[in-house]
Design an enzyme around this catalytic site. Structure first.
Site, short mmCIF file in Angstrom:
data_model
loop_
_atom_site.label_atom_id
_atom_site.label_comp_id
_atom_site.label_asym_id
_atom_site.label_seq_id
_atom_site.Cartn_x
_atom_site.Cartn_y
_atom_site.Cartn_z
N GLU A 272 2.75 -8.10 13.84
CA GLU A 272 2.29 -8.41 15.16
C GLU A 272 1.09 -10.00 15.12
O GLU A 272 1.26 -10.60 16.11
CB GLU A 272 0.49 -7.36 14.75
CG GLU A 272 0.15 -6.31 14.73
CD GLU A 272 1.25 -5.51 13.34
OE1 GLU A 272 0.25 -5.19 12.48
OE2 GLU A 272 2.27 -5.15 12.74
N ARG B 76 0.20 -0.84 0.51
CA ARG B 76 -0.32 0.16 -0.61
C ARG B 76 1.07 1.20 -0.15
O ARG B 76 0.68 2.20 -0.36
CB ARG B 76 -1.17 -0.27 0.94
CG ARG B 76 -1.88 -0.86 0.33
CD ARG B 76 -3.05 -1.05 2.12
NE ARG B 76 -2.42 -1.77 3.10
CZ ARG B 76 -2.52 -2.94 3.35
NH1 ARG B 76 -2.30 -4.12 2.35
NH2 ARG B 76 -1.57 -3.14 4.95
#
Length: 174
Positions: free
Chosen positions: A98, A61
């Site tokens: 994460e 992105r």
């Protein structure tokens, strides 16, 4: 009002890419021409006087707003990619994120000591991906590094893992 328009157009996707993650989908901002223009204008205003010579975008992105911003800043665009995607000699950095580990690469000759770098990605959560990208860029010894995100998830304290001398800005803090 402009930032509120952006916030209202972010799509929240529960349990993506794994259960328990509330994914902030910015593709909904990119498909809306007004939101895309607002993002471009805000980020240009943030960096127009910094002397940026290269915008470095992180796969994937970061490849959307990165080139748009580079064009507006009259700068070049450099991709940071996952292993095996760049055709010339690379350097790499492996990091924890994460929900697993990952590696990012940059062309060894992408930057030089005269460059002023703007590192861009869509989201700051725990900061692992951008920290790895920042470490990669530092190894190429640019003059200065700035870091930018579209969204910062403030409760995750991602800024805490960065060198305090690096200026980190986000368009939106949620």
């Amino acid at each position: 009002m402009r930032r509120e328009k952006l916030i209202s157009n972010i799509r929240n996707v529960p349990d993506f890419p794994i259960p328990g993650i509330q994914f902030k989908d910015v593709t909904t901002l990119f498909k809306d021409p007004e939101c895309l223009q607002i993002l471009s204008d805000i980020m240009y205003e943030m960096y127009k006087d910094k002397g940026i010579t290269k915008v470095v975008g992180i796969e994937s992105r970061g490849f959307i707003m990165g080139p748009i911003l580079a064009t507006r800043l009259n700068a070049g665009f450099i991709p940071i990619r996952k292993p095996g995607k760049l055709p010339a000699e690379t350097i790499e950095e492996t990091y924890d994120k994460e929900y697993g580990t990952d590696t990012v690469q940059i062309h060894k000759d992408a930057l030089d000591v005269n460059d002023i770098i703007l590192l861009h990605d869509d989201l700051l959560a725990t900061g692992g991906t951008m920290k790895a990208a920042c470490d990669l860029v530092k190894r190429l010894h640019p003059k200065a590094i700035y870091v930018n995100f579209i969204i910062e998830l403030k409760d995750l304290n991602g800024k805490d893992i960065f060198d305090p001398n690096i200026e980190i800005q986000s368009v939106l803090s949620l």
